[in-house]
Design a protein around this motif. Structure first.
Motif, short mmCIF file in Angstrom:
data_model
loop_
_atom_site.label_atom_id
_atom_site.label_comp_id
_atom_site.label_asym_id
_atom_site.label_seq_id
_atom_site.Cartn_x
_atom_site.Cartn_y
_atom_site.Cartn_z
N TYR A 8 -5.19 -11.80 38.49
CA TYR A 8 -6.04 -11.50 39.64
C TYR A 8 -5.22 -10.77 40.70
CZ TYR A 8 -8.92 -15.12 37.47
OH TYR A 8 -9.65 -15.86 36.58
N ASP A 9 -5.91 -10.01 41.55
CA ASP A 9 -5.24 -9.37 42.67
C ASP A 9 -4.82 -10.41 43.70
OD1 ASP A 9 -5.72 -6.86 41.55
OD2 ASP A 9 -7.61 -6.60 42.63
N ALA A 10 -3.68 -10.18 44.34
CA ALA A 10 -3.20 -11.09 45.39
C ALA A 10 -2.21 -10.32 46.25
CB ALA A 10 -2.53 -12.31 44.77
N HIS A 11 -2.10 -10.71 47.52
CA HIS A 11 -1.19 -10.02 48.43
C HIS A 11 -0.48 -11.05 49.30
CE1 HIS A 11 0.60 -6.90 50.73
NE2 HIS A 11 -0.31 -5.98 50.51
N GLY A 12 0.85 -11.02 49.27
CA GLY A 12 1.64 -11.93 50.07
C GLY A 12 2.14 -11.29 51.34
N GLY A 13 3.21 -11.85 51.88
CA GLY A 13 3.83 -11.29 53.07
C GLY A 13 4.71 -10.11 52.72
N PRO A 14 5.27 -9.44 53.72
CA PRO A 14 6.15 -8.29 53.46
C PRO A 14 7.46 -8.74 52.82
CG PRO A 14 6.25 -8.90 55.77
CD PRO A 14 5.17 -9.75 55.16
N SER A 15 8.12 -7.84 52.13
CA SER A 15 9.39 -8.19 51.50
C SER A 15 10.48 -8.45 52.53
CB SER A 15 9.83 -7.07 50.54
OG SER A 15 9.92 -5.83 51.22
N ASN A 16 10.32 -7.86 53.72
CA ASN A 16 11.25 -8.10 54.83
C ASN A 16 10.46 -8.48 56.07
OD1 ASN A 16 13.91 -7.30 53.63
ND2 ASN A 16 12.83 -5.35 53.38
N GLN A 17 10.96 -9.43 56.82
CA GLN A 17 10.26 -9.92 58.01
C GLN A 17 10.01 -8.80 59.01
OE1 GLN A 17 11.35 -13.83 59.81
NE2 GLN A 17 11.84 -12.64 61.63
N LYS A 18 8.82 -8.85 59.64
CA LYS A 18 8.49 -7.87 60.66
C LYS A 18 7.44 -8.45 61.60
CE LYS A 18 4.85 -5.55 57.97
NZ LYS A 18 4.40 -4.27 57.36
N LEU A 19 7.24 -7.81 62.72
CA LEU A 19 6.24 -8.25 63.69
C LEU A 19 4.88 -7.70 63.28
CD1 LEU A 19 5.83 -9.79 66.38
CD2 LEU A 19 6.08 -7.58 67.55
N GLY A 20 3.89 -8.59 63.17
CA GLY A 20 2.55 -8.18 62.78
C GLY A 20 1.77 -7.60 63.94
#
Length: 241
Positions: A8-20
């Motif tokens: 299934y499709d899924a999306h996590g956080g970015p590979s490197n921390q950043k301000l959203g």
């Protein structure tokens, strides 16, 4: 032996921390093997306690100009739900206007909603923990992870108007975003179930193996998230290790 049976499709956080864009930090979805502890509606008590302080689908109604919600079977003012909404207790008309405006912006409807559809974590969530002693239950010093599986309001809206095929999963703050119909399917099929294993892989992994081996695995299923390719793979555990 683990044998891949679905994905299934899924999306996590970015590979490197950043301000959203919302001013909150977006962090990577943490790699590791975990065990599902609970499945249900998420309610926030911290920084997301405004719109996410009420469970998705909670009944709503207007009493005059006062926004009411059915909290654990009892009708109460929204301003009595938590301290965040309580700040508007002396300005009920303004608060109701806020709710109507949000509903108009999200759904294009000018009426007052009859159910709460603003929770940032969608209609259900799947929470898990690091099972350090491998007994498949949360005990000792084990705690629920801050990362968990959930849907989002924009994707819930598209699903509600029969446009789920238009969903493009958004990057998270560290959780795992999935489509509303997919999370229901995974729960219904027993893939996402209390006691089942979830493994979050490295962002560097760019292919989904057909087979895997793990020293500790329990039938019938494991859920594997590959954040680098935005996929969840379901594996059948062929035998108890």
């Amino acid at each position: 032996m683990l044998i891949k049976i679905n994905q299934y499709d899924a999306h996590g956080g970015p590979s490197n921390q950043k301000l959203g864009g919302d001013g909150q930090m977006q962090t990577s979805t943490r790699e590791g093997r975990y065990v599902i502890n609970s499945i249900g509606k998420h309610v926030s008590y911290g920084k997301y306690a405004y719109w996410s302080g009420v469970a998705w689908g909670t009944e709503m109604r207007l009493t005059g100009e006062i926004t009411m919600v059915k909290n654990y079977g009892i009708w109460i003012r929204l301003t009595d739900v938590n301290p965040q909404w309580g700040k508007y207790k002396d300005n009920q008309k303004y608060l109701t206007g806020m709710i109507k405006q949000r509903y108009l912006e999200d759904y294009g409807l000018s009426n007052f909603p009859d159910h709460w559809v603003f929770n940032d974590f969608g209609h259900t969530s799947v929470k898990y923990f690091k099972d350090t002693n491998h007994n498949w239950r949360m005990d000792g010093k084990e705690q629920i992870m801050g990362d968990f599986i959930h849907t989002t309001p924009p994707d819930e809206r598209l699903t509600s108007i029969k446009k789920a095929d238009q969903i493009s999963l958004s990057e998270s703050h560290g959780c795992i975003h999935v489509k509303p119909l997919d999370i229901d399917t995974m729960i219904g099929n027993g893939y996402l179930k209390k006691g089942n294993t979830i493994e979050v892989h490295s962002y560097a992994e760019k292919t989904i193996p057909v087979n895997l081996t793990r020293s500790i695995a329990r039938p019938p299923f494991e859920v594997h998230f590959y954040p680098g390719i935005f996929k969840i793979a379901i594996y059948r555990v062929s035998q108890k290790n």
